[in-house]
Design a protein around this motif. Structure first.
Motif, PDB file in Angstrom:
ATOM      1  N   GLU A 200       0.839  -1.196   0.000  1.00 22.99           N
ATOM      2  CA  GLU A 200       0.000   0.000   0.000  1.00 22.99           C
ATOM      3  C   GLU A 200       0.883   1.258   0.000  1.00 22.99           C
ATOM      4  O   GLU A 200       0.604   2.234  -0.704  1.00 22.99           O
ATOM      5  N   TRP A 231      -7.592   6.236  -1.051  1.00 28.92           N
ATOM      6  CA  TRP A 231      -8.651   5.214  -1.072  1.00 28.92           C
ATOM      7  C   TRP A 231      -9.021   4.750   0.337  1.00 28.92           C
ATOM      8  O   TRP A 231      -9.869   3.885   0.504  1.00 28.92           O
ATOM      9  N   LYS A 232      -8.391   5.334   1.349  1.00 26.76           N
ATOM     10  CA  LYS A 232      -8.671   4.970   2.741  1.00 26.76           C
ATOM     11  C   LYS A 232      -9.309   6.147   3.471  1.00 26.76           C
ATOM     12  O   LYS A 232      -9.163   7.301   3.043  1.00 26.76           O
ATOM     13  N   PHE A 266      -6.987  -1.596   8.055  1.00 33.76           N
ATOM     14  CA  PHE A 266      -7.034  -1.275   6.623  1.00 33.76           C
ATOM     15  C   PHE A 266      -7.793   0.012   6.345  1.00 33.76           C
ATOM     16  O   PHE A 266      -7.324   0.851   5.586  1.00 33.76           O
ATOM     17  N   ASN A 268     -10.165   0.838   4.477  1.00 35.95           N
ATOM     18  CA  ASN A 268     -10.468   1.167   3.084  1.00 35.95           C
ATOM     19  C   ASN A 268     -11.892   1.709   3.001  1.00 35.95           C
ATOM     20  O   ASN A 268     -12.804   1.155   3.618  1.00 35.95           O
ATOM     21  N   ASN A 270     -15.431   1.972   2.198  1.00 35.84           N
ATOM     22  CA  ASN A 270     -16.290   0.888   1.734  1.00 35.84           C
ATOM     23  C   ASN A 270     -17.736   1.137   2.151  1.00 35.84           C
ATOM     24  O   ASN A 270     -18.070   1.023   3.334  1.00 35.84           O
ATOM     25  N   LYS A 299     -16.803   2.592  -3.508  1.00 35.32           N
ATOM     26  CA  LYS A 299     -15.844   1.650  -2.930  1.00 35.32           C
ATOM     27  C   LYS A 299     -14.419   2.160  -3.191  1.00 35.32           C
ATOM     28  O   LYS A 299     -14.130   2.664  -4.288  1.00 35.32           O
ATOM     29  N   PHE A 300     -13.577   2.028  -2.215  1.00 38.81           N
ATOM     30  CA  PHE A 300     -12.211   2.545  -2.286  1.00 38.81           C
ATOM     31  C   PHE A 300     -12.205   4.019  -2.706  1.00 38.81           C
ATOM     32  O   PHE A 300     -11.282   4.477  -3.392  1.00 38.81           O
ATOM     33  N   GLU A 304     -11.150   2.261  -7.018  1.00 35.99           N
ATOM     34  CA  GLU A 304     -11.196   0.797  -7.004  1.00 35.99           C
ATOM     35  C   GLU A 304     -10.346   0.174  -8.096  1.00 35.99           C
ATOM     36  O   GLU A 304      -9.621  -0.790  -7.862  1.00 35.99           O
ATOM     37  N   TYR A 311      -6.146  -6.194  -2.511  1.00 30.83           N
ATOM     38  CA  TYR A 311      -6.964  -6.864  -1.502  1.00 30.83           C
ATOM     39  C   TYR A 311      -7.612  -8.141  -2.014  1.00 30.83           C
ATOM     40  O   TYR A 311      -8.576  -8.623  -1.418  1.00 30.83           O
ATOM     41  N   LEU A 316     -13.294  -8.198   3.157  1.00 29.08           N
ATOM     42  CA  LEU A 316     -13.206  -6.787   3.552  1.00 29.08           C
ATOM     43  C   LEU A 316     -14.152  -6.435   4.695  1.00 29.08           C
ATOM     44  O   LEU A 316     -14.022  -5.369   5.303  1.00 29.08           O
TER      45      LEU A 316
END
Ligand code: MTE
Length: 320
Positions: A200, A231-232, A266, A268, A270, A299-300, A304, A311, A316
């Protein structure tokens, strides 16, 4: 330089700037004052709306486009999370100016062949600076679009040469207790520590960040150097870094330590995995107006296709 996304529209393209600024003042003054308290970008009015501070020239990198216009300087610099300075959204803008930024050095060490300590100028000059417009999505279910200036963290990591042991990268941020009122209240176990898996951290989207809107980072946004992992959730993007440490073990980060059932390693973005206190299905776009509909979370965080590979095979929901 103009900060528009692919659609190329700023609020000021649709309405003359003076008109939308005064409309904001109108909304702030007349409509739902208690609600406006949560939106300090509005609550602070139109003053200080232009980028300020030392210029930081950079080439625009449009490789990862976003479809929305960037938030205003005012939004980005007055609606912040930086708990060392307090838990209110306006606290960082009010207090972070007291942080001592000079001298500043970052130590890069641990499982690397060439540990080093770089002062901020050397660190900034290590690779060409780029401007990248990223979405920032906070776990509190608000978001912004920010034109950051920096370079891929991978440039720095390649320079120190991670060893085979290096599976995680740990980011430690500054503690200056005398000027950080939030540190006296033990909201978190200071210093603020965050971490990424090495793949990452090496991903080209992960940005070692020195500026915003073509200027050096304001203190409240994490001067003089922070990480941005688009993306997090925003809490992964540690501000005012003093150490980057590579190691074999997965670190326990500050938020995991504070509330392990709420904050995973993580983090992420979502929409299908709710936080216990905030649904993540939609988000409020800061600066879009009090009555604007919420936006569906992607998502992300919309990245994505660039990061989903990282991942593969992971659940997840469990590894949130
Ligand atoms: N870094 C430090 N050192 N302390 C913090 O409290 N807050 C995080 C992250 N980095 C935080 C931090 C959170 S929760 C978010 S959402 C982002 O910074 C906010 O970045 P911004 O204020 O530039 O929008």
């Amino acid at each position: 330089m103009r900060y528009t996304g692919d659609i190329g529209l700023l609020p000021s393209d649709i309405t003359p700037e003076s008109a939308w600024r005064s409309r904001r003042r109108f909304i702030q003054g007349v409509a739902l004052a208690p609600l406006a308290l949560g939106v300090s970008g509005f609550a602070q009015g139109a003053s200080g709306g232009s980028p300020a501070g030392p210029v930081l020239p950079a080439e625009r990198n449009a490789e990862w486009p976003v479809i929305d216009a960037a938030n205003s300087w005012q939004d980005i610099t007055t609606y912040n999370n930086f708990y060392e300075f307090g838990s209110g959204k306006g606290d960082p803008a009010d207090h972070a100016g007291h942080m001592r930024l000079d001298p500043w050095a970052v130590r890069i060490d641990g499982a690397v062949r060439h540990p080093m300590t770089l002062d901020i100028d050397a660190l900034r000059q290590l690779a060409p600076l780029e401007e990248r417009v990223y979405r920032l999505r906070c776990v509190e279910a608000w978001s912004m679009v920010v034109p950051w200036t920096g370079y891929a963290l991978s440039h720095l990591l390649e320079r120190v040469e991670p060893t085979e042991e290096a599976r995680y990268v740990v980011f430690t941020t500054a503690v200056q207790e005398d000027v950080m009122p939030g540190v006296k209240r033990r909201i978190l176990d200071w210093p603020y520590v965050e971490g990424l898996r090495i793949d990452e951290a090496m991903h080209p989207l992960t940005l070692l960040t020195f500026g915003v809107y073509g200027r050096e980072l304001p203190a409240q946004n994490g001067a003089p150097v922070r990480i941005v992992v688009p993306w997090k959730y925003g809490f992964k993007s540690g501000k005012s870094l003093v150490r980057i440490h590579l190691q074999a073990a997965r670190p326990v980060t500050s938020w995991m330590r504070a509330a392990p059932t709420e904050y995973g390693f993580f983090a992420n973005v979502n929409p299908d995995v709710p936080h216990p206190r905030w649904s993540q299905a939609t988000e409020r776009r800061i600066g879009s107006g009090l009555f604007a509909p919420r936006v569906r979370t992607q998502k992300f965080n919309g990245y994505e296709k660039y990061v989903a590979d990282l991942y593969q095979g992971m659940d997840l929901h469990r590894q949130f």
